[in-house]
Design an enzyme around this catalytic site. Structure first.
Site, PDB file in Angstrom:
ATOM      1  N   GLY A 215       0.784  -1.225  -0.141  1.00  0.00           N
ATOM      2  CA  GLY A 215      -0.068  -0.023  -0.093  1.00  0.00           C
ATOM      3  C   GLY A 215       0.984   1.276   0.085  1.00  0.00           C
ATOM      4  N   GLY A 217       2.356   4.786   1.689  1.00  0.00           N
ATOM      5  CA  GLY A 217       2.443   5.381   2.624  1.00  0.00           C
ATOM      6  C   GLY A 217       4.005   5.147   3.258  1.00  0.00           C
ATOM      7  CD  GLU A 238      -4.933  -1.212  -3.218  1.00  0.00           C
ATOM      8  OE1 GLU A 238      -5.987  -2.249  -3.332  1.00  0.00           O
ATOM      9  OE2 GLU A 238      -5.145  -0.399  -2.507  1.00  0.00           O
ATOM     10  CG  LEU A 313      -5.785   6.222  10.194  1.00  0.00           C
ATOM     11  CD1 LEU A 313      -7.207   6.997   9.908  1.00  0.00           C
ATOM     12  CD2 LEU A 313      -4.632   7.200  10.137  1.00  0.00           C
ATOM     13  CE  LYS A 361      -4.178  15.000  17.859  1.00  0.00           C
ATOM     14  NZ  LYS A 361      -5.420  15.327  18.337  1.00  0.00           N
TER      15      LYS A 361
END
Length: 431
Positions: A215, A217, A238, A313, A361
């Protein structure tokens, strides 16, 4: 009439091509750089003359003029998967989305469950037999072409002519528009020490002769960077990008040990550099196919040692992945993650990796949580999950009990959060 005569007859400007549009139409556009900038630019300029026209696409890469809440009653984006251009509108609520598995989108279009009145796509120049190649995105677009009332191709000499089931004949078109603009390039994501650490864990578990689905990233690309010592890797994916291109150039990808389409790389769309796009051109070792072919878990899973690498995530202690939203707030989409997790699970010797940094964060939030945040759009479920990898290690969850899973997940969480995760696991009767 010859193909060349038909071409000349159908050649119009982008503005003239809009005469084929009707109010209420749904326009289907290919993934990413498969979008036609001249056509969509003209549509943006003239958007106020239309009513209730929808432009449907996975991962738009340009923010065209119709990405405008003030004119959304005229022309608006309808997301199959959010990207940088569409995310803010989705989070503000003036862009809607259609949840679906990537592999099933052609079927949804064929059955009329997803509308496809018009197709706008970028394509290679026509060959001597009257065919164009949708090399940058066959995805769901080939199914839409079969169903649409109107098909308009933007022909650009910079678009490669790829092999595979990605060809459209001049007789299928209502109009042709010409453009010579350079194709959009999408660079590799930034890779830091956390991504490198995760990438090493995954790379160490990839065997020679494996077939890869990678994928987009930073972490998947960090894996690719550490595969240059492997041998005889294959590609059934893909998205084909510059990470895979680097392995081809290093001689690592040979496709020689693939069970399904040996000797061939297989993908449904391309996203990367000009160098990548040139590599696609009439390359007998690569084929572009619709996504119901590339992402079909049964077909992809016929390759032994299929390795699927995808990011999430947030993930809970049972292994349920929230890969497409931040709580109820949309961020991306389902895409092909579940397709390839299931494909790798079917594959003999296959491995499906879900990767994520342990925190977000500035280490203030754990991405590994007792339960997914309220409203999270679940992507990969607990029954499909296999390997989960953070910078602190690897958890193998498939076949494990709920309590075993909780212990494995806590072990790869950031040390600062392991105590509270253990307390939460006890309250949930998972420890």
């Amino acid at each position: 009439m010859s193909a060349q005569d038909l071409y000349r007859q159908k050649l119009v400007s982008a503005a003239e091509a809009l005469s084929h549009l009707r109010d209420g139409d749904t326009i289907v556009v290919p993934t990413g750089v498969g979008e036609p900038p001249e056509l969509l630019g003209a549509l943006s300029e003239q958007r106020r003359r239309f009513q209730d026209v929808k432009v449907c696409q996975i991962l738009p890469v340009r923010k065209f003029g119709y990405f405008d809440p003030e004119t959304s009653a005229h022309v608006r984006h309808l997301a199959y998967f959010y990207g940088a251009a569409s995310r803010a509108g989705g989070q503000a609520g003036w862009i809607d989305f259609i949840p679906s598995y990537f592999s099933e989108m052609p079927q949804l279009i064929e059955r009329g469950l997803m509308a496809a009145d018009v197709v706008f796509a970028i394509a290679s120049p026509m060959d001597a037999h009257g065919y164009f190649s949708l090399s940058l995105g066959a995805d769901y677009t080939m199914a839409a072409i079969a169903r649409a009332r109107v098909v308009v191709l933007e022909v650009n000499p910079n678009v490669p002519f790829a092999f595979g089931n990605c060809h459209v004949h001049i007789s299928q078109l209502a109009a042709v528009v010409e453009s010579e603009a350079p194709l959009t390039e999408v660079g590799l994501p930034k890779i830091g020490p956390v991504q490198e650490a995760i990438g090493k864990y995954v790379a160490d578990m990839i065997e020679d002769g494996s077939t890869l689905q990678i994928g987009y990233g930073g972490i998947p690309d960090a894996v690719v960077m550490q595969l240059t010592a492997k041998r005889d890797l294959g590609v059934h994916t893909e998205m084909i990008g510059d990470g895979i291109l680097s392995l081809v150039e290093a001689g690592v990808v040979t496709n020689a040990r693939k069970n399904y389409l040996p000797g061939k790389m297989v993908a449904t769309f391309a996203l990367g550099s000009q160098k990548l796009y040139r590599m696609l051109d009439r390359n007998p070792g690569l084929e572009i196919h619709p996504v119901d072919f590339t992402n079909d878990p049964y077909l992809a899973g016929q390759n032994d040692k299929l390795v699927a690498i995808n990011a999430t995530l947030q993930i809970d202690l049972l292994g349920q992945c929230g890969s497409e939203s931040l709580g109820p707030v949309p961020y991306s989409g389902t895409g092909g993650q579940v397709d390839f997790v299931r494909a790798a699970n079917r594959s003999r010797g296959g491995k499906a990796f879900i990767v994520l940094p342990s925190t977000a964060k500035d280490d203030s939030i754990s991405r590994i949580v007792p339960t997914l945040s309220p409203g999270t759009h679940q992507t990969t479920g607990k029954n499909d999950i296999n390997y989960v990898v953070s910078e602190y290690g690897v958890a193998q969850l498939r076949g494990k009990s709920a309590k075993q899973r909780a212990a494995e997940m806590i072990a790869i969480a950031h040390p600062d959060f392991r105590g509270e995760l253990r307390e939460a696991a006890r309250r949930l009767h998972l420890l």
